[in-house]
Design a protein around this motif. Structure first.
Motif, PDB file in Angstrom:
ATOM      1  N   GLY A  88      18.972   8.371  11.962  1.00  0.00           N
ATOM      2  CA  GLY A  88      18.838   7.325  10.955  1.00  0.00           C
ATOM      3  C   GLY A  88      17.981   6.162  11.425  1.00  0.00           C
ATOM      4  N   GLN A  89      17.683   6.098  12.709  1.00  0.00           N
ATOM      5  CA  GLN A  89      16.854   5.024  13.238  1.00  0.00           C
ATOM      6  C   GLN A  89      15.386   5.314  12.948  1.00  0.00           C
ATOM      7  N   THR A  90      14.649   4.256  12.578  1.00  0.00           N
ATOM      8  CA  THR A  90      13.236   4.394  12.257  1.00  0.00           C
ATOM      9  C   THR A  90      12.418   3.511  13.186  1.00  0.00           C
ATOM     10  N   TYR A  91      11.318   4.061  13.675  1.00  0.00           N
ATOM     11  CA  TYR A  91      10.441   3.358  14.601  1.00  0.00           C
ATOM     12  C   TYR A  91       9.014   3.361  14.083  1.00  0.00           C
ATOM     13  N   SER A  92       8.269   2.327  14.472  1.00  0.00           N
ATOM     14  CA  SER A  92       6.851   2.222  14.181  1.00  0.00           C
ATOM     15  C   SER A  92       6.099   2.307  15.516  1.00  0.00           C
ATOM     16  N   TYR A  93       5.132   3.201  15.588  1.00  0.00           N
ATOM     17  CA  TYR A  93       4.291   3.369  16.779  1.00  0.00           C
ATOM     18  C   TYR A  93       2.898   2.854  16.435  1.00  0.00           C
ATOM     19  N   ALA A 132       0.849  -1.193   0.000  1.00  0.00           N
ATOM     20  CA  ALA A 132       0.000   0.000   0.000  1.00  0.00           C
ATOM     21  C   ALA A 132       0.884   1.242   0.000  1.00  0.00           C
ATOM     22  N   GLU A 133       0.348   2.331  -0.535  1.00  0.00           N
ATOM     23  CA  GLU A 133       1.117   3.567  -0.567  1.00  0.00           C
ATOM     24  C   GLU A 133       1.028   4.314   0.757  1.00  0.00           C
ATOM     25  N   MET A 134       2.116   4.959   1.098  1.00  0.00           N
ATOM     26  CA  MET A 134       2.180   5.803   2.287  1.00  0.00           C
ATOM     27  C   MET A 134       2.938   7.057   1.900  1.00  0.00           C
ATOM     28  N   ARG A 135       2.467   8.188   2.328  1.00  0.00           N
ATOM     29  CA  ARG A 135       3.149   9.449   2.042  1.00  0.00           C
ATOM     30  C   ARG A 135       4.186   9.704   3.134  1.00  0.00           C
ATOM     31  N   ALA A 136       5.421   9.894   2.729  1.00  0.00           N
ATOM     32  CA  ALA A 136       6.511  10.233   3.653  1.00  0.00           C
ATOM     33  C   ALA A 136       6.594  11.751   3.732  1.00  0.00           C
ATOM     34  N   HIS A 137       6.435  12.294   4.920  1.00  0.00           N
ATOM     35  CA  HIS A 137       6.455  13.742   5.137  1.00  0.00           C
ATOM     36  C   HIS A 137       7.809  14.126   5.746  1.00  0.00           C
ATOM     37  N   TYR A 138       8.607  14.875   4.998  1.00  0.00           N
ATOM     38  CA  TYR A 138       9.904  15.327   5.488  1.00  0.00           C
ATOM     39  C   TYR A 138       9.711  16.632   6.241  1.00  0.00           C
ATOM     40  N   VAL A 139      10.280  16.725   7.434  1.00  0.00           N
ATOM     41  CA  VAL A 139      10.040  17.867   8.308  1.00  0.00           C
ATOM     42  C   VAL A 139      11.358  18.520   8.729  1.00  0.00           C
ATOM     43  N   VAL A 140      11.263  19.767   9.164  1.00  0.00           N
ATOM     44  CA  VAL A 140      12.400  20.478   9.728  1.00  0.00           C
ATOM     45  C   VAL A 140      12.340  20.276  11.234  1.00  0.00           C
ATOM     46  N   SER A 141      13.314  19.580  11.769  1.00  0.00           N
ATOM     47  CA  SER A 141      13.347  19.287  13.201  1.00  0.00           C
ATOM     48  C   SER A 141      14.775  18.929  13.587  1.00  0.00           C
ATOM     49  N   PHE A 156       4.999   6.063  11.547  1.00  0.00           N
ATOM     50  CA  PHE A 156       6.401   5.756  11.268  1.00  0.00           C
ATOM     51  C   PHE A 156       7.201   7.042  11.420  1.00  0.00           C
ATOM     52  N   ILE A 157       8.297   6.947  12.167  1.00  0.00           N
ATOM     53  CA  ILE A 157       9.156   8.112  12.372  1.00  0.00           C
ATOM     54  C   ILE A 157      10.600   7.707  12.126  1.00  0.00           C
ATOM     55  N   ARG A 158      11.257   8.466  11.235  1.00  0.00           N
ATOM     56  CA  ARG A 158      12.709   8.310  11.071  1.00  0.00           C
ATOM     57  C   ARG A 158      13.353   9.511  11.755  1.00  0.00           C
ATOM     58  N   PHE A 159      14.205   9.214  12.705  1.00  0.00           N
ATOM     59  CA  PHE A 159      14.906  10.252  13.442  1.00  0.00           C
ATOM     60  C   PHE A 159      16.151  10.681  12.672  1.00  0.00           C
ATOM     61  N   ASN A 160      16.685  11.818  12.999  1.00  0.00           N
ATOM     62  CA  ASN A 160      17.888  12.317  12.327  1.00  0.00           C
ATOM     63  C   ASN A 160      19.085  11.396  12.541  1.00  0.00           C
ATOM     64  N   ASN A 190      15.411  16.750  15.701  1.00  0.00           N
ATOM     65  CA  ASN A 190      15.370  15.367  16.146  1.00  0.00           C
ATOM     66  C   ASN A 190      14.735  14.415  15.129  1.00  0.00           C
ATOM     67  N   ILE A 191      13.783  14.890  14.351  1.00  0.00           N
ATOM     68  CA  ILE A 191      12.990  14.031  13.468  1.00  0.00           C
ATOM     69  C   ILE A 191      13.206  14.433  12.015  1.00  0.00           C
TER      70      ILE A 191
END
Length: 92
Positions: free
Chosen positions: A43-48, A14-23, A37-41, A25-26
């Motif tokens: 490089g580690q990615t977590y699923s909540y 399925a498609e998911m939109r990846a939103h790149y943010v200015v942070s 889904f969060i990818r931290f700066n 930490n994230i």
């Protein structure tokens, strides 16, 4: 809003939109079927798990994504570290 762009990626067919943010930490956020889904700066990615969509929307629209993460997500939802980063599988 701290959103700098987005890219559509495929996750489990399925498609998911990846939103790149200015942070500080994230790096990137995504949401699919109650999973955040969060990818931290780092490089580690977590699923909540079991995250309501309004939490995701508030997070991506927040002036401080990191502060919103600590206030709304961290410690509130079950999570696990992902071995494979779903954001690198860009759909073109």
């Amino acid at each position: 809003m701290r959103l700098i762009g987005w890219l559509t990626v495929k996750l489990s067919g399925a498609e998911m939109r990846a939103h790149y943010v200015v942070s500080s930490n994230i790096n990137c956020l995504g949401y699919q079927r109650g999973r955040l889904f969060i990818r931290f700066n780092s490089g580690q990615t977590y699923s909540y798990e079991k995250v309501p969509f309004p939490v995701f929307r508030t997070l991506k629209e927040s002036d401080s994504v990191g502060s919103a993460f600590h206030r709304l997500v961290r410690g509130h939802f079950p999570y696990h570290k992902l071995e494979q980063d779903p954001f690198v599988k860009a759909a073109h």
